[in-house]
Design a protein around this motif. Structure first.
Motif, mmCIF file in Angstrom:
data_model
loop_
_atom_site.group_PDB
_atom_site.id
_atom_site.type_symbol
_atom_site.label_atom_id
_atom_site.label_comp_id
_atom_site.label_asym_id
_atom_site.label_seq_id
_atom_site.Cartn_x
_atom_site.Cartn_y
_atom_site.Cartn_z
ATOM 1 N N GLY A 49 0.669 -0.993 -0.312
ATOM 2 C CA GLY A 49 0.464 -0.042 0.022
ATOM 3 C C GLY A 49 0.979 1.461 -0.003
ATOM 4 O O GLY A 49 0.531 2.249 -0.512
ATOM 5 N N ARG A 50 1.531 1.030 0.696
ATOM 6 C CA ARG A 50 2.719 2.230 0.902
ATOM 7 C C ARG A 50 3.516 2.692 -0.623
ATOM 8 O O ARG A 50 4.220 3.929 -0.893
ATOM 9 C CB ARG A 50 4.155 2.435 1.979
ATOM 10 N N PHE A 73 1.252 3.982 -2.728
ATOM 11 C CA PHE A 73 0.833 6.115 -2.580
ATOM 12 C C PHE A 73 1.862 6.821 -2.695
ATOM 13 O O PHE A 73 2.069 7.386 -2.447
ATOM 14 C CB PHE A 73 0.322 6.084 -1.198
ATOM 15 N N PHE A 88 4.376 6.527 -0.853
ATOM 16 C CA PHE A 88 5.363 7.365 0.120
ATOM 17 C C PHE A 88 6.267 6.542 0.244
ATOM 18 O O PHE A 88 7.883 7.608 0.551
ATOM 19 C CB PHE A 88 4.464 6.316 1.291
ATOM 20 N N ARG A 111 -2.925 10.059 -6.339
ATOM 21 C CA ARG A 111 -3.543 10.377 -5.738
ATOM 22 C C ARG A 111 -5.347 10.448 -6.011
ATOM 23 O O ARG A 111 -6.316 9.935 -4.858
ATOM 24 C CB ARG A 111 -4.016 12.107 -5.202
ATOM 25 N N LEU A 134 -6.851 7.092 -6.311
ATOM 26 C CA LEU A 134 -6.648 6.300 -5.053
ATOM 27 C C LEU A 134 -7.581 6.307 -3.537
ATOM 28 O O LEU A 134 -7.599 7.806 -3.714
ATOM 29 C CB LEU A 134 -5.509 5.791 -4.945
ATOM 30 N N GLY A 135 -7.837 5.565 -2.956
ATOM 31 C CA GLY A 135 -8.789 5.646 -2.019
ATOM 32 C C GLY A 135 -8.051 4.694 -0.608
ATOM 33 O O GLY A 135 -7.930 3.055 -1.355
ATOM 34 N N ILE A 136 -7.893 5.303 0.131
ATOM 35 C CA ILE A 136 -7.015 4.409 1.634
ATOM 36 C C ILE A 136 -8.000 4.122 2.142
ATOM 37 O O ILE A 136 -8.829 5.905 2.781
ATOM 38 C CB ILE A 136 -6.090 4.140 1.523
ATOM 39 N N GLY A 158 -11.075 17.028 3.940
ATOM 40 C CA GLY A 158 -10.099 17.085 3.316
ATOM 41 C C GLY A 158 -11.117 17.116 1.234
ATOM 42 O O GLY A 158 -10.176 17.227 0.408
ATOM 43 N N ARG A 159 -11.943 17.324 0.968
ATOM 44 C CA ARG A 159 -12.086 17.328 0.018
ATOM 45 C C ARG A 159 -12.538 19.044 -0.385
ATOM 46 O O ARG A 159 -12.836 19.455 0.674
ATOM 47 C CB ARG A 159 -14.240 17.051 -0.332
ATOM 48 N N LYS A 162 -14.478 10.642 -2.498
ATOM 49 C CA LYS A 162 -14.024 11.656 -3.989
ATOM 50 C C LYS A 162 -13.949 10.357 -4.981
ATOM 51 O O LYS A 162 -13.419 10.208 -5.874
ATOM 52 C CB LYS A 162 -12.423 11.111 -3.153
HETATM 53 P P1 ADP Z 1 -6.601 12.348 -0.382
HETATM 54 O O1 ADP Z 1 -6.583 12.433 -1.629
HETATM 55 O O2 ADP Z 1 -7.618 13.505 0.358
HETATM 56 O O3 ADP Z 1 -5.545 12.587 0.461
HETATM 57 P P2 ADP Z 1 -5.698 9.244 0.607
HETATM 58 O O4 ADP Z 1 -7.229 8.131 0.162
HETATM 59 O O5 ADP Z 1 -4.981 10.378 -0.590
HETATM 60 O O6 ADP Z 1 -7.296 11.070 0.422
HETATM 61 O O7 ADP Z 1 -5.371 9.875 2.345
HETATM 62 C C1 ADP Z 1 -6.823 10.257 2.655
HETATM 63 C C2 ADP Z 1 -5.817 9.667 3.881
HETATM 64 O O8 ADP Z 1 -4.842 8.676 4.403
HETATM 65 C C3 ADP Z 1 -4.242 11.277 3.864
HETATM 66 O O9 ADP Z 1 -4.181 11.711 5.203
HETATM 67 C C4 ADP Z 1 -3.170 9.643 4.214
HETATM 68 O O10 ADP Z 1 -2.261 10.837 4.509
HETATM 69 C C5 ADP Z 1 -3.686 9.019 4.579
HETATM 70 N N1 ADP Z 1 -2.785 7.729 3.829
HETATM 71 C C6 ADP Z 1 -2.504 7.552 2.331
HETATM 72 N N2 ADP Z 1 -1.782 6.170 2.531
HETATM 73 C C7 ADP Z 1 -2.023 5.827 3.654
HETATM 74 C C8 ADP Z 1 -1.433 4.993 4.006
HETATM 75 N N3 ADP Z 1 -0.581 3.238 2.681
HETATM 76 N N4 ADP Z 1 -1.247 4.497 5.650
HETATM 77 C C9 ADP Z 1 -2.220 4.735 6.418
HETATM 78 N N5 ADP Z 1 -2.556 5.934 5.468
HETATM 79 C C10 ADP Z 1 -2.560 6.761 4.852
#
Ligand code: ADP
Ligand code: ADP
Length: 229
Positions: free
Chosen positions: A47-48, A51, A53, A77, A80-82, A101-102, A157
């Motif tokens: 997952g990381r 995204f 990271f 971004r 992807l939704g998490i 966040g929106r 989203k």
């Molecule tokens: P947004 O587009 O609103 O930033 P995201 O789905 O990208 O929404 O992320 C939502 C939140 O989850 C953010 O605060 C992000 O930092 C956090 N996040 C994203 N990926 C992970 C992950 N793999 N593990 C934990 N938290 C995450």
């Protein structure tokens, strides 16, 4: 409904400690995949990396055939939704938490959420229904209610790819089943990856990837996996 693929991905957090050893897998468009395996296998790392990271040491991660290293952070971004395990809510109204966040006016977003056929079931699953006026509620919700709010926030989203990182693992299995069944029903047009360590989580998965020590040990449907040995 994008495809997600890991192509020979090698990665570690520290220089001398490789975690993923050339991991390859493909999630077909619209599939609901479960990634299971023992603690420390590298599930959350997937997952990381998705995204961004972190970036892989070598190998590629592809969404619809395109290397995610070559797309902007914004467009990645948007895809992807998490939903993480312990979603952090604000000590504010459910509506605020869902709209957080929106961009756009919170009231309009909340109204849009309440009209959305995918989100509405999660709002309706909250015991008091959906009251946008009552404040200081976020912190008073139960674990299952918090996860429902977090799912609604993520679905607002409308991400084509959904990553559930142990999103229901802390809940009792009945609550988990209610949430996952609903999520499955509203996510037919989405590709989803559910990271899980317990078997009840994967009942709804089309395909299961078993990760062990940073390698794909097995993959297949429930019946494929049950036919092994
Ligand atoms: P947004 O587009 O609103 O930033 P995201 O789905 O990208 O929404 O992320 C939502 C939140 O989850 C953010 O605060 C992000 O930092 C956090 N996040 C994203 N990926 C992970 C992950 N793999 N593990 C934990 N938290 C995450
Ligand atoms: P899983 O989700 O399957 O339990 P993780 O992907 O979280 O596994 O972790 C895989 C390995 O990477 C574990 O050995 C873990 O200790 C290590 N790890 C995870 N995060 C970090 C980090 N930020 N720094 C160093 N090592 C980490």
């Amino acid at each position: 409904r994008p495809t997600v693929a890991f192509d020979n991905v090698v990665f570690g957090y520290e220089r001398d400690r490789e975690i993923l050893h050339g991991l390859s897998f493909e999630v077909p468009a619209g599939a609901h995949v479960a990634i299971v395996g023992p603690s420390g296998a590298g599930k959350s790392t997937i997952g990381r990396l998705l995204f961004r990271f972190y970036d892989p040491w070598s190998g590629r991660i592809l969404i619809d055939g395109q290397d995610i290293a070559e797309v902007t952070q914004e467009s990645l971004r948007a895809q992807l939704g998490i939903v993480p395990q312990d979603s952090v809510l604000f000590n504010d109204t459910i509506g605020y938490n869902i709209a957080y966040g929106r961009s756009g006016a919170s009231q309009e977003l909340v109204a849009a959420a309440a009209r959305d056929a995918a989100i509405l079931p999660f709002i309706e699953m909250l015991p008091q229904g959906f009251d946008t006026e009552v404040g200081e509620r976020g912190l008073k919700l139960s674990g299952g209610e918090k996860q429902r709010v977090a799912i609604a926030r993520t679905l607002l989203k409308n991400p084509p790819i959904l990553l559930l990182d142990e999103a229901t693992s802390a809940l009792d299995t009945r609550t988990e089943q209610d949430i996952l069944t609903t999520l499955h029903r509203v996510s037919e047009h989405r590709t989803s990856l559910a990271i899980a360590h317990r078997l009840s989580t994967i009942a709804d998965a089309d395909r299961i990837f078993v990760l062990d020590h940073g390698r794909l040990a097995e993959s297949g449907s429930h019946s494929d996996l049950l036919r092994l040995d």
